[in-house]
Design a protein around this motif. Structure first.
Motif, PDB file in Angstrom:
ATOM      1  N   TYR A 348      11.607  -3.349   0.983  1.00  0.00           N
ATOM      2  CA  TYR A 348      11.663  -1.894   0.828  1.00  0.00           C
ATOM      3  C   TYR A 348      10.449  -1.161   1.398  1.00  0.00           C
ATOM      4  N   GLY A 349       9.437  -1.889   1.844  1.00  0.00           N
ATOM      5  CA  GLY A 349       8.211  -1.243   2.266  1.00  0.00           C
ATOM      6  C   GLY A 349       7.389  -0.804   1.064  1.00  0.00           C
ATOM      7  N   TYR A 350       6.157  -0.389   1.313  1.00  0.00           N
ATOM      8  CA  TYR A 350       5.291  -0.021   0.194  1.00  0.00           C
ATOM      9  C   TYR A 350       5.772   1.224  -0.533  1.00  0.00           C
ATOM     10  N   GLU A 351       6.321   2.182   0.187  1.00  0.00           N
ATOM     11  CA  GLU A 351       6.794   3.399  -0.481  1.00  0.00           C
ATOM     12  C   GLU A 351       7.916   3.085  -1.461  1.00  0.00           C
ATOM     13  N   GLY A 352       8.917   2.340  -1.008  1.00  0.00           N
ATOM     14  CA  GLY A 352      10.012   1.979  -1.893  1.00  0.00           C
ATOM     15  C   GLY A 352       9.558   1.106  -3.043  1.00  0.00           C
ATOM     16  N   PHE A 353       8.647   0.186  -2.761  1.00  0.00           N
ATOM     17  CA  PHE A 353       8.148  -0.693  -3.821  1.00  0.00           C
ATOM     18  C   PHE A 353       7.418   0.099  -4.896  1.00  0.00           C
ATOM     19  N   PHE A 354       6.607   1.073  -4.496  1.00  0.00           N
ATOM     20  CA  PHE A 354       5.881   1.869  -5.489  1.00  0.00           C
ATOM     21  C   PHE A 354       6.842   2.710  -6.330  1.00  0.00           C
ATOM     22  N   TYR A 355       7.931   3.178  -5.739  1.00  0.00           N
ATOM     23  CA  TYR A 355       8.931   3.901  -6.518  1.00  0.00           C
ATOM     24  C   TYR A 355       9.588   2.975  -7.551  1.00  0.00           C
ATOM     25  N   ILE A 356       9.881   1.749  -7.152  1.00  0.00           N
ATOM     26  CA  ILE A 356      10.474   0.780  -8.089  1.00  0.00           C
ATOM     27  C   ILE A 356       9.520   0.512  -9.239  1.00  0.00           C
ATOM     28  N   THR A 357       8.255   0.287  -8.930  1.00  0.00           N
ATOM     29  CA  THR A 357       7.262   0.015  -9.962  1.00  0.00           C
ATOM     30  C   THR A 357       7.104   1.199 -10.897  1.00  0.00           C
ATOM     31  N   SER A 358       7.088   2.402 -10.330  1.00  0.00           N
ATOM     32  CA  SER A 358       6.982   3.602 -11.145  1.00  0.00           C
ATOM     33  C   SER A 358       8.173   3.739 -12.078  1.00  0.00           C
TER      34      SER A 358
END
Length: 390
Positions: A348-358
């Motif tokens: 997902y790339g870093y942007e998508g990953f950070f959204y998942i974590t959030s």
């Protein structure tokens, strides 16, 4: 001092990871193995900490703490001269054994020395010590890594300076409660009444640390993708994270008394969720630093509660074992973090990953809000019942 070592164990070499990947670039597994150097001690803690807890209950905390510090110095500094990546990884596993001894003894001693509000306040100070220690050690590591990727390993030698004072002042107190205001559960507890709640607490702490450990394991690579590959940048961001968390943890005792455990969890996870959203949206170093500060603050709010709740649940005779299992859950979460986050970043790339974590942190905050609301409604119902009878 002991608390500061636990942060140093894993995250100190984070700013050196890209340099270590280049240094050992001939190793075909360098990409994953270098990322596992940070959480590698976690697997040893996960394996050995529960057994260390049993030993602490049987033979005392002092000798375990001192032995752990000696082993910490030897294994931590080994990365300065070991010839290849597999042996460096092995030294990190031995470092994890040292951390298991230190953390288990430390948590049990908090339970032995303090009760009630004093224990709650001390748990906050413990997290603060971890964060301020991390601020110093990780910031230094950023500068050292700019000189050589091996140089941050020398920082582990600072534990040798702590050892004489620990030898002098740490004692094994009697493991019975002498405080006149101590509650009944401090002296006796039925295992059936605490084991399930303790297991849920352990699981929650593992997930919390899995989320938080995204920062030291992925941040340097995120910065590199964004065009800011300097180790000093990573060291500075992690230093801000630790400074924010250390400052807020000093207030934990007051905050917990004012709003209660459930509200503390809701607030802490909510702030962490906001921090990861900001990482996903931001494109400037200033915004990244603000995000790191938010994540550090949220983690510092929730972390002391795990220690205080666990020590309240566990009977005195099982306090060492409880401390060992609690330590294991921290590092299980840390070890699992890069194993789960690296494939997600690749997909997902870093942007998508950070959204998942959030989203995961926000869900945990929502669950805590519901729990706080349920407790409040239960209290109001109780008051209505009392006044209705009157």
């Amino acid at each position: 001092m002991a608390a500061s070592l636990t942060t140093m164990a894993n995250a100190t070499i984070s700013p050196a990871l890209p340099g270590l990947e280049r240094l050992f670039g001939e190793d075909p597994n360098a990409g994953m193995l270098v990322r596992l150097l940070v959480p590698a001690p976690s697997i040893s803690v996960a394996i050995f900490a529960p057994f260390a807890g049993l030993v602490a209950d049987r033979y005392g905390r002092r000798r375990m703490l001192l032995a752990g510090v000696v082993l910490f110095v030897i294994a931590g500094c080994a990365g300065l001269f070991l010839p290849d990546l597999p042996t460096v990884f092995a030294s990190r596993l031995v470092l994890g054994l040292a951390v298991a001894l230190i953390m288990t003894a430390q948590t049990a001693l908090i339970g032995d020395y303090f009760t009630g509000d004093e224990r709650s306040a001390l748990s906050g100070i413990q997290i603060s010590a971890r964060n301020f220690g991390g601020l110093v050690f990780i910031s230094l590591a950023g500068w050292f890594a700019a000189i050589s990727p091996r140089l941050p390993f020398v920082i582990y030698g600072v534990a040798a300076v702590f050892l004489p004072l620990m030898w002098k002042v740490i004692v094994d107190p009697q493991r019975t409660s002498s405080a006149p205001h101590a509650r009944l559960e401090e002296s006796s507890s039925d295992p059936s009444s605490w084991s399930l709640a303790f297991a849920l607490l352990v699981l929650l702490q593992a997930v919390t640390n899995m989320i938080f450990f995204v920062m030291p394991t992925q941040l340097s690579f995120f910065f590199a993708v964004a065009g800011c590959s300097s180790p000093v940048m990573t060291g500075s961001a992690l230093g801000i994270l630790m400074l924010s968390g250390g400052s807020l943890a000093l207030l934990y005792g007051r905050v917990q008394r004012a709003i209660g455990y459930a509200a503390v969890f809701a607030l802490g996870y909510g702030v962490m969720a906001l921090g990861f959203v900001l990482l996903a949206l931001a494109a400037t170093p200033l915004a990244w630093f603000v995000a790191a500060a938010a994540i550090g603050a949220g983690y510092a709010l929730v972390s002391p509660s795990f220690v205080t709740l666990a020590l309240e649940l566990a009977p005195i005779r099982r306090r060492g074992a409880a401390g060992g299992v609690l330590a294991a859950s921290v590092f299980i979460g840390q070890f699992c973090s890069p194993l789960l986050s690296t494939p997600l970043v690749a997909t997902y790339g870093y942007e998508g990953f950070f959204y998942i974590t959030s989203s995961l942190a926000a869900a945990m905050a929502g669950a805590a809000v519901l729990r706080a609301a349920a407790l409040r409604l239960g209290g109001l119902s109780c008051l209505r019942g009392i006044y209705g009878k009157r």
